[in-house]
Scaffold this active site. Structure first.
Site, PDB file in Angstrom:
ATOM      1  N   ASN A 189     -74.664  -0.228  15.578  1.00 26.15           N
ATOM      2  CA  ASN A 189     -74.009   0.182  14.331  1.00 26.15           C
ATOM      3  C   ASN A 189     -75.003   1.056  13.564  1.00 26.15           C
ATOM      4  O   ASN A 189     -75.950   0.539  12.978  1.00 26.15           O
ATOM      5  CB  ASN A 189     -73.629  -1.064  13.522  1.00 26.15           C
ATOM      6  CG  ASN A 189     -73.089  -0.711  12.144  1.00 26.15           C
ATOM      7  OD1 ASN A 189     -72.752   0.439  11.881  1.00 26.15           O
ATOM      8  ND2 ASN A 189     -73.010  -1.708  11.267  1.00 26.15           N
ATOM      9  N   TRP A 190     -74.758   2.344  13.588  1.00 23.67           N
ATOM     10  CA  TRP A 190     -75.739   3.280  13.013  1.00 23.67           C
ATOM     11  C   TRP A 190     -75.607   3.430  11.505  1.00 23.67           C
ATOM     12  O   TRP A 190     -76.407   4.138  10.889  1.00 23.67           O
ATOM     13  CB  TRP A 190     -75.622   4.647  13.700  1.00 23.67           C
ATOM     14  CG  TRP A 190     -76.180   4.652  15.089  1.00 23.67           C
ATOM     15  CD1 TRP A 190     -76.868   3.636  15.706  1.00 23.67           C
ATOM     16  CD2 TRP A 190     -76.115   5.723  16.040  1.00 23.67           C
ATOM     17  NE1 TRP A 190     -77.219   4.010  16.968  1.00 23.67           N
ATOM     18  CE2 TRP A 190     -76.780   5.294  17.202  1.00 23.67           C
ATOM     19  CE3 TRP A 190     -75.552   7.003  16.021  1.00 23.67           C
ATOM     20  CZ2 TRP A 190     -76.893   6.083  18.336  1.00 23.67           C
ATOM     21  CZ3 TRP A 190     -75.665   7.796  17.143  1.00 23.67           C
ATOM     22  CH2 TRP A 190     -76.336   7.345  18.291  1.00 23.67           C
ATOM     23  N   GLU A 195     -71.344  -5.122   4.478  1.00 23.67           N
ATOM     24  CA  GLU A 195     -71.639  -4.054   3.503  1.00 23.67           C
ATOM     25  C   GLU A 195     -70.343  -3.507   2.904  1.00 23.67           C
ATOM     26  O   GLU A 195     -70.313  -3.097   1.747  1.00 23.67           O
ATOM     27  CB  GLU A 195     -72.480  -2.948   4.179  1.00 23.67           C
ATOM     28  CG  GLU A 195     -73.910  -3.425   4.395  1.00 23.67           C
ATOM     29  CD  GLU A 195     -74.635  -2.820   5.582  1.00 23.67           C
ATOM     30  OE1 GLU A 195     -74.215  -1.764   6.087  1.00 23.67           O
ATOM     31  OE2 GLU A 195     -75.660  -3.415   6.005  1.00 23.67           O
ATOM     32  N   GLU A 253     -72.186 -12.234  11.724  1.00 21.04           N
ATOM     33  CA  GLU A 253     -73.356 -11.604  11.121  1.00 21.04           C
ATOM     34  C   GLU A 253     -73.709 -12.306   9.809  1.00 21.04           C
ATOM     35  O   GLU A 253     -73.120 -11.998   8.759  1.00 21.04           O
ATOM     36  CB  GLU A 253     -73.066 -10.128  10.827  1.00 21.04           C
ATOM     37  CG  GLU A 253     -72.750  -9.305  12.056  1.00 21.04           C
ATOM     38  CD  GLU A 253     -73.072  -7.834  11.834  1.00 21.04           C
ATOM     39  OE1 GLU A 253     -73.816  -7.273  12.633  1.00 21.04           O
ATOM     40  OE2 GLU A 253     -72.597  -7.258  10.830  1.00 21.04           O
ATOM     41  N   GLY A 261     -78.012  -3.061  14.093  1.00 21.23           N
ATOM     42  CA  GLY A 261     -78.209  -1.937  13.189  1.00 21.23           C
ATOM     43  C   GLY A 261     -79.531  -1.246  13.477  1.00 21.23           C
ATOM     44  O   GLY A 261     -79.649  -0.417  14.387  1.00 21.23           O
ATOM     45  N   GLY A 262     -80.565  -1.599  12.714  1.00 21.52           N
ATOM     46  CA  GLY A 262     -81.869  -0.923  12.752  1.00 21.52           C
ATOM     47  C   GLY A 262     -82.412  -0.675  14.150  1.00 21.52           C
ATOM     48  O   GLY A 262     -82.833   0.436  14.472  1.00 21.52           O
TER      49      GLY A 262
HETATM   50  P1  PGA Z   1     -79.442  -5.040  11.481  1.00 27.14           P
HETATM   51  O1  PGA Z   1     -77.899  -4.716  11.105  1.00 27.14           O
HETATM   52  O2  PGA Z   1     -79.514  -5.178  12.970  1.00 27.14           O
HETATM   53  O3  PGA Z   1     -80.208  -3.850  10.969  1.00 27.14           O
HETATM   54  O4  PGA Z   1     -79.795  -6.313  10.793  1.00 27.14           O
HETATM   55  C1  PGA Z   1     -76.847  -5.372  11.767  1.00 27.14           C
HETATM   56  C2  PGA Z   1     -75.526  -4.946  11.191  1.00 27.14           C
HETATM   57  O5  PGA Z   1     -75.432  -4.712   9.982  1.00 27.14           O
HETATM   58  O6  PGA Z   1     -74.519  -4.817  11.920  1.00 27.14           O
END
Ligand code: PGA
Length: 255
Positions: free
Chosen positions: A9-10, A98, A168, A235-236
């Site tokens: 997930n960018w 988010e 999550e 994400g990261g």
């Molecule tokens: P993260 O993000 O791996 O940077 O914690 C995960 C996400 O929000 O899907």
């Protein structure tokens, strides 16, 4: 056998040049590779969907949108319709924390988006998860069950392949503090039990449940070794192609 999914997930990261470079790295690395039951998915920001689909055409990587409006069209300035005209787009994230936090998306709104995704013949990646306050307050299970009930109420599913769920925990997203394998497993088991009760054991057993929240190459194996964790929404650590490919290799080699 459930798919093991390594989904990147960018969020609102990368520009056109960086997207192209990543696609080149991944397409090159996957050439001739046997992925087995591992499914790679990448979710770029909206402006890059078309370019990613083009760059990755014929590769094994699937492309996902990060969100969609639940409306087909109309007076919704700034919103976008799920781009079903983008040939090859098969997945769409809905209900990311988010979106819940910054755009006040309720379970009801997320349910409408999920139905819009399915109406387009695509698969939703439904995100659920508790905040730190809720975990510390001892109401994690209650929150998860409320989110499942609210987002999937009356949603018909005929097989476990029509939907992906991502657990999550909000306190683990982007914080570097991931849930331990045991902590995540406890919630994944609860989700699978809910699916069994609401749908069927067959469906629950074939639906992939991903963990998300500070997943990286260093903790992926521990998470995958849990019986109910079927991959990650990342994400990261998915932004760098080397790190993403390292996680793909861990999943491919996972027994
Ligand atoms: P993260 O993000 O791996 O940077 O914690 C995960 C996400 O929000 O899907």
């Amino acid at each position: 056998m459930r798919d093991i999914i390594i989904a990147g997930n960018w969020k609102m990261n990368k520009d056109m040049e960086a997207v192209r470079a990543f696609c080149k790295d991944v397409a090159g690395a996957f050439k001739g590779k046997v992925l087995g039951r591992v499914l790679p998915i990448l979710a770029p920001a909206y402006p890059f969907l078309a370019i990613m689909l083009r760059e990755l055409e014929g590769s094994l990587v699937k492309v996902a949108a990060q969100d969609t409006s639940s409306h087909a069209d109309g007076a919704f300035t700034g919103e976008f319709r799920l781009p079903c005209w983008l040939h090859g787009l098969q997945y769409c994230i809905v209900g990311h924390s988010e979106r819940r936090a910054y755009h006040h998306e309720s379970n009801e709104i997320i349910r409408e988006k999920l139905l819009a995704v399915m109406d387009n013949g695509m698969k939703p990646i439904l995100c659920i998860g508790e905040t730190l306050e809720q975990r510390d307050g001892g109401i994690t299970d209650q929150v998860i069950l409320e989110q499942l009930d609210g987002c999937l109420r009356g949603v018909q599913l005929y097989s476990g392949k029509e939907l992906i769920i991502a657990y999550e925990p909000v306190w683990a997203i982007g914080t570097g503090r991931n849930a331990t394998g045991d902590q995540a497993q406890e919630v994944h088991r609860l989700i699978r039990k809910w699916l069994t009760d609401q749908y069927s054991k067959d469906l629950a057993d074939s639906l992939s449940i991903l963990y998300g929240g500070s997943v990286k190459p260093q903790n992926l194996e521990e998470l995958l070794s849990q019986p109910d964790i079927d991959g990650g929404l990342i994400g990261g650590a998915s932004l760098d192609s080397k790190s993403y490919l390292a996680m793909m290799d861990i999943a491919i080699n996972h027994k």
